[in-house]
Write a protein that holds these residues in place. Structure first.
Motif, PDB file in Angstrom:
ATOM      1  N   VAL A 192       0.833  -1.207   0.000  1.00 31.54           N
ATOM      2  CA  VAL A 192       0.000   0.000   0.000  1.00 31.54           C
ATOM      3  C   VAL A 192       0.867   1.256   0.000  1.00 31.54           C
ATOM      4  O   VAL A 192       0.572   2.234  -0.702  1.00 31.54           O
ATOM      5  N   ALA A 193       1.940   1.252   0.789  1.00 33.33           N
ATOM      6  CA  ALA A 193       2.842   2.411   0.829  1.00 33.33           C
ATOM      7  C   ALA A 193       3.487   2.643  -0.530  1.00 33.33           C
ATOM      8  O   ALA A 193       3.580   3.793  -0.997  1.00 33.33           O
ATOM      9  N   LEU A 194       3.918   1.576  -1.178  1.00 29.25           N
ATOM     10  CA  LEU A 194       4.513   1.716  -2.510  1.00 29.25           C
ATOM     11  C   LEU A 194       3.471   2.193  -3.521  1.00 29.25           C
ATOM     12  O   LEU A 194       3.775   2.990  -4.413  1.00 29.25           O
ATOM     13  N   GLY A 195       2.232   1.707  -3.367  1.00 33.31           N
ATOM     14  CA  GLY A 195       1.177   2.150  -4.268  1.00 33.31           C
ATOM     15  C   GLY A 195       0.863   3.622  -4.095  1.00 33.31           C
ATOM     16  O   GLY A 195       0.677   4.348  -5.079  1.00 33.31           O
ATOM     17  N   LYS A 196       0.825   4.087  -2.851  1.00 33.33           N
ATOM     18  CA  LYS A 196       0.540   5.499  -2.607  1.00 33.33           C
ATOM     19  C   LYS A 196       1.662   6.396  -3.096  1.00 33.33           C
ATOM     20  O   LYS A 196       1.427   7.550  -3.486  1.00 33.33           O
ATOM     21  N   ALA A 197       2.881   5.881  -3.094  1.00 37.97           N
ATOM     22  CA  ALA A 197       4.023   6.667  -3.555  1.00 37.97           C
ATOM     23  C   ALA A 197       4.233   6.567  -5.066  1.00 37.97           C
ATOM     24  O   ALA A 197       5.104   7.255  -5.607  1.00 37.97           O
ATOM     25  N   ALA A 198       3.437   5.725  -5.740  1.00 40.86           N
ATOM     26  CA  ALA A 198       3.609   5.525  -7.177  1.00 40.86           C
ATOM     27  C   ALA A 198       3.105   6.726  -7.957  1.00 40.86           C
ATOM     28  O   ALA A 198       2.187   7.438  -7.543  1.00 40.86           O
ATOM     29  N   GLU A 241      -4.577   5.243  -1.722  1.00 39.55           N
ATOM     30  CA  GLU A 241      -4.997   6.406  -0.935  1.00 39.55           C
ATOM     31  C   GLU A 241      -6.380   6.194  -0.335  1.00 39.55           C
ATOM     32  O   GLU A 241      -6.606   6.523   0.843  1.00 39.55           O
ATOM     33  N   TRP A 242      -7.305   5.650  -1.115  1.00 42.25           N
ATOM     34  CA  TRP A 242      -8.655   5.438  -0.609  1.00 42.25           C
ATOM     35  C   TRP A 242      -8.713   4.318   0.424  1.00 42.25           C
ATOM     36  O   TRP A 242      -9.489   4.385   1.390  1.00 42.25           O
ATOM     37  N   PHE A 243      -7.916   3.297   0.223  1.00 49.81           N
ATOM     38  CA  PHE A 243      -7.851   2.215   1.209  1.00 49.81           C
ATOM     39  C   PHE A 243      -7.400   2.762   2.564  1.00 49.81           C
ATOM     40  O   PHE A 243      -8.015   2.478   3.598  1.00 49.81           O
ATOM     41  N   ILE A 244      -6.350   3.552   2.567  1.00 52.19           N
ATOM     42  CA  ILE A 244      -5.848   4.142   3.809  1.00 52.19           C
ATOM     43  C   ILE A 244      -6.874   5.096   4.398  1.00 52.19           C
ATOM     44  O   ILE A 244      -7.128   5.099   5.611  1.00 52.19           O
ATOM     45  N   PHE A 245      -7.492   5.903   3.542  1.00 50.09           N
ATOM     46  CA  PHE A 245      -8.455   6.902   4.029  1.00 50.09           C
ATOM     47  C   PHE A 245      -9.660   6.232   4.681  1.00 50.09           C
ATOM     48  O   PHE A 245     -10.117   6.657   5.760  1.00 50.09           O
ATOM     49  N   GLY A 274       0.554   1.158   6.505  1.00 47.30           N
ATOM     50  CA  GLY A 274       0.853   1.659   5.170  1.00 47.30           C
ATOM     51  C   GLY A 274       1.127   3.153   5.168  1.00 47.30           C
ATOM     52  O   GLY A 274       2.034   3.630   4.474  1.00 47.30           O
ATOM     53  N   GLU A 275       0.371   3.902   5.955  1.00 48.40           N
ATOM     54  CA  GLU A 275       0.619   5.343   6.061  1.00 48.40           C
ATOM     55  C   GLU A 275       1.956   5.615   6.751  1.00 48.40           C
ATOM     56  O   GLU A 275       2.687   6.543   6.363  1.00 48.40           O
ATOM     57  N   ILE A 276       2.292   4.803   7.741  1.00 49.01           N
ATOM     58  CA  ILE A 276       3.591   4.954   8.410  1.00 49.01           C
ATOM     59  C   ILE A 276       4.730   4.681   7.434  1.00 49.01           C
ATOM     60  O   ILE A 276       5.709   5.436   7.351  1.00 49.01           O
TER      61      ILE A 276
END
Length: 268
Positions: free
Chosen positions: A61-67, A77-81, A132-134
């Motif tokens: 998830v972290a890699l996806g958000k940073a992609a 982003e929506w998964f984390i939100f 994932g946000e961390i």
């Protein structure tokens, strides 16, 4: 009945091993400690499996958000939100009724309505979102000099991620991730209040603590016992994560190594 006999009869009761019926009267301190300790097996089960599986999803998830690709970034982003923006208690109830709907479609989904599977999935997704946000914040904090040095040495793609990006991300994220692990184990007590039922009265630690509190009309014995077990579990988590933290920072001088600081989440 001696304390040893109580331990033999009820030590593994939460797993269905030993005496089937709970004590009805003349409750002793040993009975309360043994049965609440037996229920801790389920809390450890939820915490360990959710943490281990959530670690890998959190990395993805972290890699996806940073992609840069929005098809990868937006779902992350929506998964984390969604999971960070809604209370865990509400997530348990939504998941339970969703799994009940799936159960009516096919019997293959029957295990999802039980606590051992359904509640575990909720905890897994919740901790993956927070972790994932961390990890995403740690990714953004990686010194550019480290990445430029990796490029200069010819590291690219998977080799660069495995040898440079991922270890550095873990070193930066580990103190905050330790706090998330502690919170996750504490959050396993919410399984008792969720809609997921305990199978054949094989509940977690709070299940037995509530049983004794209701029967004796004295919550000042079972609940402090429960708190003591979780304090001991927290110390174990801190110790294990501290060892991992020293392993991650083994290349740094002792005086400048990143020390593990515990900052509990007061509001979440």
């Amino acid at each position: 009945m001696s304390c040893w006999e109580t331990l033999a009869d009820y030590g593994l009761r939460s797993l269905g091993i030993g005496e089937r019926l709970l004590p009805r009267d003349n409750f002793t301190l040993c009975q309360q400690m043994v049965l609440i300790g037996s229920g801790m097996i389920w809390n450890i089960y939820f915490g360990v499996l959710a943490l281990c599986s959530g670690f890998f999803l959190a990395t993805a998830v972290a890699l996806g958000k940073a992609a840069a690709n929005p098809w990868l970034r937006k779902p992350a982003e929506w998964f984390i939100f969604v999971f960070r923006g809604s209370p865990l208690f509400i997530q348990f109830f939504f998941a339970y009724f969703a799994f009940l709907s799936l159960k009516s479609v096919s019997p293959i989904f029957d295990p999802l309505t039980a606590a051992w599977a359904g509640a575990l999935i909720v905890l897994f997704l919740n901790t993956a979102a927070y972790s994932g946000e961390i990890f995403y914040g740690a990714l953004l904090s990686i010194p550019k000099g480290d990445l430029e040095a990796a490029d200069a040495y010819g590291f690219t793609g998977w080799a660069k991620f495995r040898k440079i990006t991922w270890p550095t991300m873990l070193r930066l994220a580990w103190p905050a991730y330790t706090n998330e692990a502690i919170f996750l184990f504490h959050a396993t007590t919410l399984v008792f209040f969720s809609g997921f039922p305990a199978w054949q009265q094989r509940g977690d630690a709070l299940y037995y603590a509530s049983y004794f509190a209701d029967k004796t009309f004295n919550p000042f014995v079972p609940y402090p016992i429960l708190a003591g077990y979780f304090i001991a579990l927290t110390l174990v988590v801190i110790g294990l994560f501290g060892l991992a933290n020293r392993r991650l920072n083994r290349h740094l001088p002792q005086a400048t190594g990143r020390r593990l600081k515990i900052r509990p989440n007061l509001i979440r």
